[in-house]
Each structure stands twice: as structure tokens, then as C-alpha cells.
Design an enzyme around this catalytic site. Structure first.
Site, PDB file in Angstrom:
ATOM      1  N   LEU A 158       0.768  -1.162   0.234  1.00 29.64           N
ATOM      2  CA  LEU A 158      -0.063  -0.013   0.039  1.00 29.64           C
ATOM      3  C   LEU A 158       0.804   1.073   0.081  1.00 29.64           C
ATOM      4  O   LEU A 158       1.824   1.370   0.679  1.00 29.64           O
ATOM      5  CB  LEU A 158      -0.919  -0.008   1.108  1.00 29.64           C
ATOM      6  CG  LEU A 158      -1.752  -1.251   1.450  1.00 29.64           C
ATOM      7  CD1 LEU A 158      -2.528  -1.202   2.940  1.00 29.64           C
ATOM      8  CD2 LEU A 158      -2.557  -1.445   0.473  1.00 29.64           C
TER       9      LEU A 158
ATOM     10  N   SER B 238       4.668   4.241   2.298  1.00 30.74           N
ATOM     11  CA  SER B 238       4.148   2.976   1.822  1.00 30.74           C
ATOM     12  C   SER B 238       4.568   1.879   2.870  1.00 30.74           C
ATOM     13  O   SER B 238       5.495   1.964   3.622  1.00 30.74           O
ATOM     14  CB  SER B 238       4.599   2.701   0.471  1.00 30.74           C
ATOM     15  OG  SER B 238       6.013   2.296   0.524  1.00 30.74           O
ATOM     16  N   LYS B 239       3.804   0.699   2.478  1.00 26.76           N
ATOM     17  CA  LYS B 239       4.338  -0.291   3.515  1.00 26.76           C
ATOM     18  C   LYS B 239       4.010  -1.830   2.553  1.00 26.76           C
ATOM     19  O   LYS B 239       2.914  -1.666   1.993  1.00 26.76           O
ATOM     20  CB  LYS B 239       3.628  -0.451   4.731  1.00 26.76           C
ATOM     21  CG  LYS B 239       4.449  -1.032   5.895  1.00 26.76           C
ATOM     22  CD  LYS B 239       5.803  -0.277   6.145  1.00 26.76           C
ATOM     23  CE  LYS B 239       6.510  -1.015   7.228  1.00 26.76           C
ATOM     24  NZ  LYS B 239       7.615  -0.042   7.891  1.00 26.76           N
ATOM     25  N   GLY B 240       4.842  -2.698   2.930  1.00 24.04           N
ATOM     26  CA  GLY B 240       4.233  -4.104   2.489  1.00 24.04           C
ATOM     27  C   GLY B 240       4.346  -4.906   3.261  1.00 24.04           C
ATOM     28  O   GLY B 240       5.163  -5.175   4.362  1.00 24.04           O
TER      29      GLY B 240
ATOM     30  N   ASP C 170      12.380  -4.624   6.497  1.00 22.17           N
ATOM     31  CA  ASP C 170      11.467  -4.668   7.855  1.00 22.17           C
ATOM     32  C   ASP C 170      11.705  -5.817   8.544  1.00 22.17           C
ATOM     33  O   ASP C 170      12.613  -6.724   8.231  1.00 22.17           O
ATOM     34  CB  ASP C 170       9.987  -4.246   7.389  1.00 22.17           C
ATOM     35  CG  ASP C 170       9.415  -3.583   8.607  1.00 22.17           C
ATOM     36  OD1 ASP C 170       9.389  -3.939   9.620  1.00 22.17           O
ATOM     37  OD2 ASP C 170       8.747  -2.396   8.295  1.00 22.17           O
TER      38      ASP C 170
END
Length: 1104
Positions: A598, A649-651, A705
Site C-alpha cells: 500500500l 508505503s508499506k508491504g 523490515d
């Protein structure tokens, strides 16, 4: 007999190989550690006549038969998967592109067992001695077993006389049992499993999948092919008996025999890139495979080691309708594909005479299947050429998810593979987006007072309950399974939009799914309403329409994919639950995991994390919260990215319950499938064009991460190998040899957190050495270890994955430093360094008595809740690790006593550790709280400057000035640049700390709200500035960029060169974010209308 099936079982007859690599089987010893060249070499009788693979003139391709799943101009097959040969270029043998094998060279020739006749006599004598089979039938049963089942000599050489006699007797008993059944159905089943080999014999009808019974294929792959044993690997041989079972004229069933053998590799620890057959092969394979088979495997393995997905080749067999399908892929990447392949070719009316699964010590698995039409079937099926063509195409889809939740509908022929896989993907989608809160919740929000803590707590409880109790995954699946007709119609709509064919391909060759009218969205809505029987069913099936309308592009119909990825338009998300609109959204589904990516802006960056689950219950919770956690993390990233050009953003990748050891495989598939949607397709047959409704270039900036730090280098190299022009900036946090700046090594994230901790001490005149500190996230983690190494407080408690460490007198600093430098958990703490009042409780501990006399019954529960205990030992709490929402609106009450917070200061280093409601409750109780979006932004600053360097340098300059050499030596520029990055992190943190402290003192607004107000003010002004006339003014633009860009880069490369190389959209983002952040930090989140004029007037004066 009452039993539907009689399964005859035997005790294991084999023992595991000894350390000397000898296999002893009931008195027979077969040596397996001899040299490769001691195996008998198979002599190719056609060797003198030239190549064993022949090319003939191309013939016209077969056209689709009338009854076959009619295609229209809008419905046609996806492109041909990758083959070893450069399909479709090169000779098209027999009109199908297949090479031809001479029948005498086709497969395997077992070393002849010269003692076989004598063994038969001994077996007969043993059976006679036991007396279970009538004397007059012994010869017939023995000859049948030896000559009619297709069992090769290796079996007879390996097994003992007693074992073979037992097998024959067991099969005879099964025949008798079958004959005595009331329904007279002929079923014979036998299974024998040992640690190093197994034998299965089953009754099956050619061309039909077994939807019941013992499921031997699933059993053998679960235990031997896909099991958790990564050291011992197994090869499989399976044969179908030539004749049918039984004497009835209409008998169709035959016996299928499976033999599983533990591999004895020539070199067990071969390099993953090694391809020499004499090094990587199993010794039995080398002994049995023909020269031609070795050549075939050599070629396909050479391609497979360079690919992530399956490599497929089909061979015609001379003077035969039989085809040889060979599939190679990386081991452990397609759980369940062996049995799923059977269902795939059965769906197209094809059966197999022989199948082989070969393992190679370089990590490649090769499956070789001999296919022919199943002539016994009553249904009409395509000609063999068309069936094989479609099977090869669909293997890449099967590889992505070998067994979907709707696989039984495919195995039974009710739905096609494309339809069931599509339905599985939407099932995943529905789980995350159907359990929305609805209009009733919105009305309740409007009616209640958000400032009333009791009201807020009620809303929080209702939200959780509504999310968990309405639609469970099983309930959703039950509804989908009940409406295969709707699934077919909805899939037709999906395929009509996204199915596209590459150039030079005969689109009429075969259609991918049964003929079905493509309905408009309005007609689909009406059909759903008419077909379903209640509101819940309508909601689930309507979600299919939502999914179809949201998909902007997908790799679903491209060949060589390794996972399924969908670029979604996030407009379907309800604003009441997701008030900040997402810019971009990816959904990725593989056999190991599901995941999202996202982002809130076009230019955005953030880490990719892998979420693991300790139990099925933990998985259910993680799955339920997956999207919301991802959204929250990306939102936090958006707020903390206020100082840098990239948005947030991040996954998040969630491993499936049974795939917790497949993090690497899941990550690689996630990255590769997203790259499918980012890169233009330029290699027909490998990456064909896709239907792109988004229509614009997209670039993602990713970083490490949780559980992904050691996978970043692979992602960088993979993007480079796939030709991504932005490979240097694709991932941050990569190793220094690739120009990365590791956050953990240089403490980038911790430097920002420390500025907030030190700022509190500075403002309140506190002596750090007297401050008692609690920390979650221990010395084994990035943030936790660096916080320990940089701190000067008195640690009284640390909580990490292994347990809780407490010492009221202060935990020994030197011992903590030792753990932090070694990156190990507190379970390694030297207990002699604790005071008499200190203690440690590990997660596995039970019934532990603390120095205070308290008894801890469960160590895990104690660890999970320790941070909520009122110990009186904590002045400052710095969460550096832990799951999101570890402190929420309900649990925060445990940290408040008589209206006052029991912990005076909290600096949230770990993302989302406290909910916003919990932070506000603590602040109202007098606690000084700095939230994650402010404190934890050092890493994003470092990553942004790493991206900037990679965009600014050309490839040669990047390697020279940013990449460590082979000996690990850093360039001088790199050293200086890292130092400047560290200084920038500390400067940005101090600016924001002072701005929040000052505005709180002036307005009394909680710091947690001010942090968000500053972020919103900066990002809003940033977007306005990027579109303003200021950007169009070249002098202003260059002046701002000269201040915003690192001096080191400008001195090394030059401002004009940087402007030329860096994308315009990225430069705009730098311009806007720099001006906006400097203005808001100086004038606050709600400046006067003249403040920006004053701010820019000063800048313009300097420009003049």
C-alpha cells in the site's frame, strides 16, 4: 463387505542408511557409495545416426473442435509458457513446436537384475510356506506381480524375498476382499512407508482424478516431497499396469504403483548454480537414465537455475501418440504440485503411463510425465495436441497455487483451473474487505461523543466484534463453493478484460475455459440477485464484482509467473474506516503466503515485512488484521516521511499456517510478481504484455523490515537481472557491496529515537543516569540493540522474544552491551550479573517464583503482558519492538492509577506499539508521549538519501563511490556520505521535537495530535508547492534544490547533472517536502496567513 475400501498395510521393511552410506534391506546390502562411472552405461542404439532429437517440417496447427469450450475474439488463451527452446522461434515440429524423441532412447533403463529368476523361485517357496495363497494360484499371482505391473528390476534388487512375498500376499488378500464386496467394485490398495523408502499400489481409472480414497499421491508428496526434512530428499517412480484389473468386459480400472526412494547424491552439497549432471545427480538416476534423458535434464536444469518459476518442455515420441512433459523448478517452491498435475491433465482427458520425480543436489526438482489420451473416458475431450498445449500453459498457474481452497471443484471437473484459482484469489480478497463495519457503525460514530472515553471504548469493542464475527473464511468459502455457475460467469467477466495474447500466437488454438456469455456488470448484478438465496450470499458474490472492477492490471494470464499479483484501485475502500485515501494498492497471493503493498503517494517508500504465526490461532488473528495493520503501518510511514520526498508505503507478507519455514520463498515470489506489473514485457514467451488499465509508469521504493533484512540483496540483484532501470534505488537497506547503507550497522533509526529521549531529558533537566528505563525489543534486534549501545540510562527491565529480564538495582550495563554487540536475546544473559532482587522469566518457563514471592504460572503470558504491569520501576518506556497495538484503549488503563500515568515518559520507537486512543489517554493522565511517526523516522531519512544517491550517480559512478569492494573496503565518499546522513537524521529529529514541544506549550494540544497535525500540514503544503508557480521559477527551484540536496552529492556530481538524472517527479517531491517541512517546523501546524509570505521573502532575498 461393509467397508468401502480395503487398505492392506505392512510394517516398514527398511532401515535408514548407515553412516557408511550402505542401505541394508532385510539381509540384502546394496552398496551406494561407489564411483559414478561404476554404474553400467546405457548404450544408445541410435547414437550412430546423429541427434536423438529430430526436427521435421512444420504442419498447420490443429484448430479447435466444435464442442471445445468455444473461444471468441475476446476469449483466448494466455501465451505459451517458457520453454527450453526459444518458442515460438525455431522449427515447429509437427506443427506444435515439440522436439521428437526416438522411442528407444526415451526414458529410463533399469540395471538388469540377473538374480530375478532365482528370486522368483524363492518368493514362490516363501508364499507356499506361509500358506495364505492356495497352492494352485501361487504361480499365477507371482508371475502377475513380476511381469504385469510394470515394476522395474531396481525394486526386485532392493527388496528381500520375504518383503516381496508379503507384498504379493497382501495384494492377493486385497483381491479377495474386493471380490467379496457387495458392490463388487474392484479396488486393490497397498501402502508401505519407511523412513527412506515407500511403496504404494492403488486402483485407478486412467484419466480420472481420485476425489476420495487414501489419496496416495497427496500422502507421498506431503511426507517425502514437500515435508519439513530439508536434508533428506526423495525421488519417485510411478507406473500404470498395462492391462485392466478384473475380468469384466467393461472393466476400466488399472493398478498404479508408486515407488519412493531416498536420494543418494554424488555431491550432496552442490552449489545452487551447479548444473553438471555427474555432480548434482542421484546415483540411482545416473544408473537408470538413458543418455538422451540426461541430455534433456541437463538442458532444462541449465535454464531452471536462472529462473524463479517453472521451466517446461514437451517432447513428442516417435511413432507414438505419447508425449513426454518435463517440468523443472526450484525445490520447496510448489507444495502439492505433483498431485495437482495429475488433476490438470485428467481435466483435459489425458492420462499418464509413467511419472518420475528427480531431485538434484543444486536444489532443482524435475518431474517427467509420459502422457497419452485416456481412451476409456466417455466424455469428449480435445485432441491430444490441443490438450497438451493447454496443460503446458496452465502449469504456470498451477505452480502459483497448486492446491486452492476450491481444488475439489477442479479435480471433479466442475470448474476449470482458471476458474477455481480465480475464485480462490477472490476468496482471499473477500476475507479482508467484506467484514466492513457498514452504515450502522457510521451512524453510531456520529451519535457518540469521541471525547467521552466510555463512548470511545464501546466503539472500539464493537469494531473488533463486528470485524471478527460476521464472515469467517470458512463461511465465505462455503458460499463460494455453493455457486460454481456464478463463479464461472464472474470469471468470464474478469478474463474478458485481462486476457491478452502476445504477438505471433494463434489465438484460436484452444480456449482457456468453458464457453460462457460475458455479462455486463449490471447483468452480473441481476444474475447474482436472482441466483442467491439470502443477503449474506449476495454480499459475498457481489464482492467478486467489486474485485473485478478494482483490478487495474494483473499477471494472472502471463506465463512464467511465480505468484499472482493484482494492482487494485483502492477507491472501493469505505472512507469512514480509511479516511486517508490510498494512492496505490497491490495484492499478491502465492502457495506460501498472501500480502499487500500500500502507498499514499505516487513517489513513496517503506519497508516490506514478513509476519509469522506461532499457531493457527495466531494466524487467524494475523490474517484478520493483515490489511488494517498494513494500512496503519503505511499511514504511520506517510506521517514520518514528512521530511523526505517520498510518501509513505508499506508491504506486509503473511505466511500461511503450514508454510512458516518458507519466508525466503514467499518473499522472492512477492517481489517477482510485483515486478511483473512494474516492468514492460519485452520478451515474448517469457513476459508477455498485460492489459494495463492504470496506464502510467509506476516505480516502488522498498526497504527492509521484520524478517526481510537478509533478503534485500537478492531483491536488488533480481530487479537488475530483470532489466529494471531503477534497480539501484529499488531497495534500500541493501548490503554495502551494492551501495546500501545498513540501518542497523549505523544505528540510523535509533539516532532519531534517541534525539526525542534526550530532548525530554534536556527540557526537564533530568539526569539520564538516574532515569529508570523499560524497553521492549531486546538486544537481538536492530532498534533494540542500538538503543542499548547508545543509551546512558539505568535499565530496570527488558522484554524480548525470549522473555523478561528485570533488576530493580539496574541491569548490568556491560553484560547488556555484550548481548547487544552479539545481537542475541536476553536468554543469553549471564544470570550471575543480576542483583539479589533481579530475575529472568523465559517464555517456556512455568511455575516460576519471583524474588517478591509472586508465582508466574506461564512464561509466555508473563512476557506478553509485562509492559502493562505497575511495577514502580519505570520512569521512561521506549518500545523498540513488539506487535502493533500492544497497548490499546482497554489495556492502557493498567498504566493509569488514580488518574495518573504510572510511567511518566514514553517514546514510541516501535511502529504502532500504542494505538492513538491509548496515547491520548496516557497524555491526559500526565504522561509525556512522543509517537512513532515522529520518533521513528531516522531509518526513512537514511533510506531516502540512499535512494537519492542511487538516482544521482550513473552506474559507473555509483559502483565507484557507493559500493564496497570485494574485500569490504568502503570508498571515502561513502564514509563521508554516511556521516552526513547521520547528521541529517539528528537535525530533522531535533527540529520536529522542538516544534512539537513548543506548540504543546503554547496550545496544550496533546503531542500525539500535534505530531499528526505537523505531518498533515507538511504533506498538504508539500503537494501544493509541487504544483505552484514557485516550482516553475528556475532560480527558486535551483536555490531550493541546492539547499535540500546533500552538499557532498552536489560537490561530487554537480547540481545540473543531478537535476538531469533524477526523475522530474522525484525532484518536485524534494522541492516540496524541503520547503514545507522547514516552514512548518518554524511557524507551526497552524501558521498565520502571512507567515509563508514572510518565510519565502527571506529566501527570495537570499536568492537575489
Amino acid at each position: 463387505m461393509a467397508d468401502a475400501t480395503l487398505v492392506v498395510q505392512q510394517l516398514p521393511l527398511l532401515r535408514s542408511p548407515s553412516a557408511a552410506c550402505k542401505r541394508r534391506i532385510s539381509g540384502l546390502t546394496i552398496k551406494t557409495n561407489f564411483a559414478v562411472d561404476s554404474f553400467p552405461e546405457y548404450v544408445d542404439p541410435f547414437e550412430s545416426s546423429g541427434d536423438t532429437m529430430t526436427d521435421t517440417l512444420s504442419l498447420p496447427a490443429n484448430k479447435m473442435v466444435d464442442h471445445l469450450r468455444g473461444a471468441t475474439e475476446a476469449r483466448h488463451p494466455s501465451p505459451q509458457p517458457t520453454h527450453v527452446s526459444s518458442y515460438p522461434s525455431g522449427p515447429r515440429v509437427n506443427g506444435n513446436g515439440h522436439k521428437v524423441l526416438r522411442s528407444a532412447t526415451v526414458g529410463y533403463v533399469a540395471p538388469e537384475f540377473h538374480g530375478k529368476p532365482d528370486q522368483m523361485k524363492q518368493v514362490r517357496a516363501h508364499i507356499s510356506k506361509c500358506g495364505w495363497i492356495p497352492e494352485e494360484l501361487i504361480d499365477a499371482q507371482t508371475v502377475w506381480f513380476y511381469n504385469e505391473l510394470g515394476i522395474d528390476d531396481v525394486y526386485f534388487q532392493l527388496e528381500s524375498v520375504e518383503a516381496i512375498a508379503n507384498h504379493i500376499t497382501s495384494l492377493y488378500a486385497a483381491k479377495v476382499a474386493a471380490f467379496s464386496r457387495e458392490d463388487k467394485r474392484e479396488e486393490i490398495r497397498l501402502d508401505m512407508e519407511a523412513s527412506d523408502h515407500a511403496i504404494y499400489i492403488d486402483t485407478s481409472e486412467p484419466g480420472k482424478s481420485a476425489v476420495g480414497g487414501p489419496q496416495y499421491e497427496q500422502r507421498l508428496e506431503a511426507k517425502y516431497l514437500d515435508g519439513n526434512d530439508t536434508i533428506n530428499r526423495f525421488r519417485v517412480e510411478t507406473f500404470r499396469s498395462p492391462g485392466v484389473l478384473g475380468q469384466k468386459p467393461d472393466s476400466k480400472a488399472a493398478l498404479r504403483c508408486y515407488f519412493v526412494y531416498q536420494c543418494q547424491f554424488v555431491e550432496p552439497n552442490a552449489d545452487p548454480n551447479e548444473t553438471r549432471m555427474e555432480v548434482i545427480s542421484d546415483r540411482m538416476f545416473l544408473a537408470k537414465a538413458t543418455k538422451n534423458t540426461k541430455q534433456i535434464y541437463q538442458e532444462i536444469i541449465e535454464v531452471a537455475v536462472r529462473r524463479n518459476g517453472p521451466v517446461i518442455e514437451v517432447y513428442d515420441i516417435e511413432d507414438s501418440r505419447e508425449k513426454r512433459l518435463v517440468v523443472a523448478f526450484r525445490s520447496r517452491t510448489a507444495r502439492g504440485i505433483f498431485s495437482a498435475l495429475s488433476d490438470l491433465y485428467h481435466y483435459y482427458g489425458v492420462t499418464s503411463s509413467r511419472k518420475y520425480v528427480e531431485q538434484f543436489s543444486n536444489g532443482i526438482t524435475v518431474m517427467s510425465i509420459y502422457l497419452r489420451p485416456a481412451v476409456n473416458l466417455d466424455e469428449k475431450h480435445p485432441p491430444i495436441e490441443e490438450s497438451i498445449h493447454q496443460i503446458t500453459k496452465e502449469i504456470s498457474l498451477l505452480y502459483c497455487i497448486p492446491h486452492t481452497k476450491l481444488h475439489h471443484l477442479f479435480a471433479s471437473g466442475e470448474l476449470s483451473l482458471q476458474e477455481t484459482t480465480y475464485a480462490h484469489c477472490v476468496w482471499v480478497f473477500v476475507q479482508h474487505f467484506l467484514n466492513r463495519l457498514g452504515s450502522e457503525y457510521a451512524s453510531l460514530v456520529a451519535a457518540l461523543d469521541p471525547k467521552n472515553n466510555a463512548h470511545v471504548e464501546i466503539l472500539s469493542k464493537m469494531k473488533k466484534r463486528l470485524r471478527t464475527e460476521t464472515f469467517t473464511p470458512d463461511y465465505i468459502l462455503e458460499i463460494i463453493t455453493s455457486y460454481p455457475g456464478l463463479v464461472r460467469a464472474l470469471y468470464a467477466s474478469f478474463a474478458s478484460v485481462h486476457l491478452k495474447v502476445g504477438p505471433g500466437f494463434d489465438r484460436h488454438f484452444i480456449a482457456p475455459t468453458p464457453a460462457d456469455e460475458v455479462l455486463s456488470d449490471a447483468k452480473l448484478k441481476d444474475k447474482i440477485t436472482k441466483d442467491v438465496s439470502n443477503e449474506h450470499e449476495e454480499m459475498v458474490m457481489t464482492a467478486f464484482r467489486v474485485f473485478n472492477n478494482a483490478v487495474l492490471k494483473t499477471n494472472y494470464f502471463t506465463p512464467t509467473k511465480v505468484a499472482l499479483s493484482f494492482r487494485l484501485d483502492p477507491a472501493f475502500l469505505p472512507e469512514i474506516e480509511y479516511p486517508t485515501r490510498l494512492y496505490g494498492m497491490f495484492l499478491v497471493i502465492s502457495s506460501e503466503s498472501r500480502g499487500f503493498h500500500l502507498r499514499f503517494k505516487d513517489i513513496a517508500r517503506g519497508g516490506i515485512r514478513i509476519v509469522k504465526s506461532r499457531s493457527k490461532e495466531a494466524y487467524s488473528i494475523n490474517a484478520r488484521n493483515l490489511f488494517d495493520e498494513n494500512y496503519g503501518l503505511a499511514s504511520t510511514q506517510q506521517r514520518k516521511n514528512k521530511d523526505i520526498p517520498e510518501g509513505g508505503s508499506k508491504g506486509v507478507i503473511l505466511l500461511d499456517p503450514k508454510q512458516q519455514d518458507k519466508a525466503k520463498e514467499a518473499f522472492e515470489k512477492y517481489i517477482d510478481s510485483i515486478l511483473d506489473l512494474l516492468l514492460p514485457a519485452q520478451t515474448p514467451g517469457i513476459k508477455n504484455p498485460i492489459v494495463d488499465l492504470y496506464g502510467k509508469e509506476e516505480i516502488l521504493f522498498l526497504g527492509p523490515d521484520e524478517n526481510t533484512a537478509d533478503l534485500v540483496d537478492w531483491a536488488t540483484e533480481h530487479a537488475r537481472s530483470r532489466g529494471a532501470p531503477w534497480w539501484k534505488s529499488f531497495f534500500t537497506g541493501k548490503s554495502p557491496k551494492l551501495g546500501g547503507i545498513p540501518h542497523d550497522h549505523y544505528g540510523m533509526t535509533t539516532l532519531s529515537v534517541r534525539e526525542y529521549v534526550k530532548g525530554i531529558y534536556r527540557k526537564l533537566n533530568l539526569d539520564p543516569s538516574t532515569v529508570r528505563k523499560m524497553q521492549t525489543g531486546g538486544p537481538d534486534g536492530d532498534l533494540g540493540s542500538n538503543e542499548i549501545l547508545l543509551s546512558n540510562e539505568k535499565y530496570t527491565s527488558i522484554v524480548d522474544g525470549s522473555g523478561v529480564l528485570v533488576d530493580p538495582s539496574g541491569i548490568d550495563k556491560e553484560e547488556l552491551y555484550r548481548l547487544a554487540k552479539s545481537r542475541v536475546m536476553i536468554s543469553h544473559f549471564d544470570m550471575s550479573k543480576l542483583s539479589k532482587d533481579g530475575y529472568r522469566v523465559l517464555v517456556e518457563d512455568v511455575n516460576i517464583t519471583l524474588p517478591t514471592g509472586e508465582i508466574v504460572n506461564n512464561g509466555t503470558q508473563f512476557r506478553n503482558t509485562y509492559h502493562l504491569r505497575d511495577t514502580g520501576l519505570t520512569d521512561v518506556f521506549v518500545p523498540c519492538g513488539g506487535r502493533p497495538e500492544s497497548i490499546d484503549l482497554m489495556s492502557v488503563n493498567k498504566l493509569i492509577k488514580d488518574g495518573k500515568a504510572t510511567i511518566p515518559y514514553v517514546v514510541e520507537g516501535a511502529n504502532l506499539f500504542l494505538t492513538q486512543d491509548a496515547k491520548l489517554r496516557l497524555e491526559a493522565a500526565g504522561c509525556v508521549v512522543y509517537k512513532d511517526a515522529s520518533a521513528n523516522k531516522g531509518g526513512v531519512t537514511s533510506s531516502s538519501l540512499e535512494v537519492l544517491a542511487s538516482l544521482s550517480f550513473d552506474e559507473e559512478g555509483f559502483v565507484t563511490h557507493m559500493c564496497h569492494d570485494a574485500r569490504g573496503n568502503a570508498p571515502e565518499f561513502y564514509k563521508a556520505y554516511v556521516k552526513s546522513v547521520q547528521n541529517k537524521i539528528q537535525d530533522n529529529a531535533r527540529l520536529e521535537f522542538e516544534a512539537i514541544w513548543r506548540e504543546h506549550e503554547q496550545t496544550g494540544i496533546p503531542r500525539s495530535i500535534l505530531s499528526d497535525k505537523l505531518s498533515v500540514a507538511i504533506t498538504t503544503l508539500d503537494e501544493e508547492l509541487q504544483r505552484s508557480e514557485l516550482w516553475e521559477n528556475e532560480r527558486v527551484r535551483k536555490s531550493v534544490l541546492a539547499d535540500a540536496l546533500p552538499n557532498l552529492l552536489i560537490e561530487k556530481i554537480g547540481l545540473d547533472t543531478i537535476i538531469e538524472r533524477v526523475p522530474d517527479s522525484y525532484l518536485r517531491a524534494i522541492f516540496g517536502s524541503y520547503l514545507a517541512s522547514r516552514f512548518v517546523y518554524e511557524f507551526g501546524s497552524a501558521p498565520s496567513q502571512f507567515a509563508f509570505y514572510d518565510f519565502m521573502s527571506k529566501r527570495m532575498t537570499n536568492i537575489q
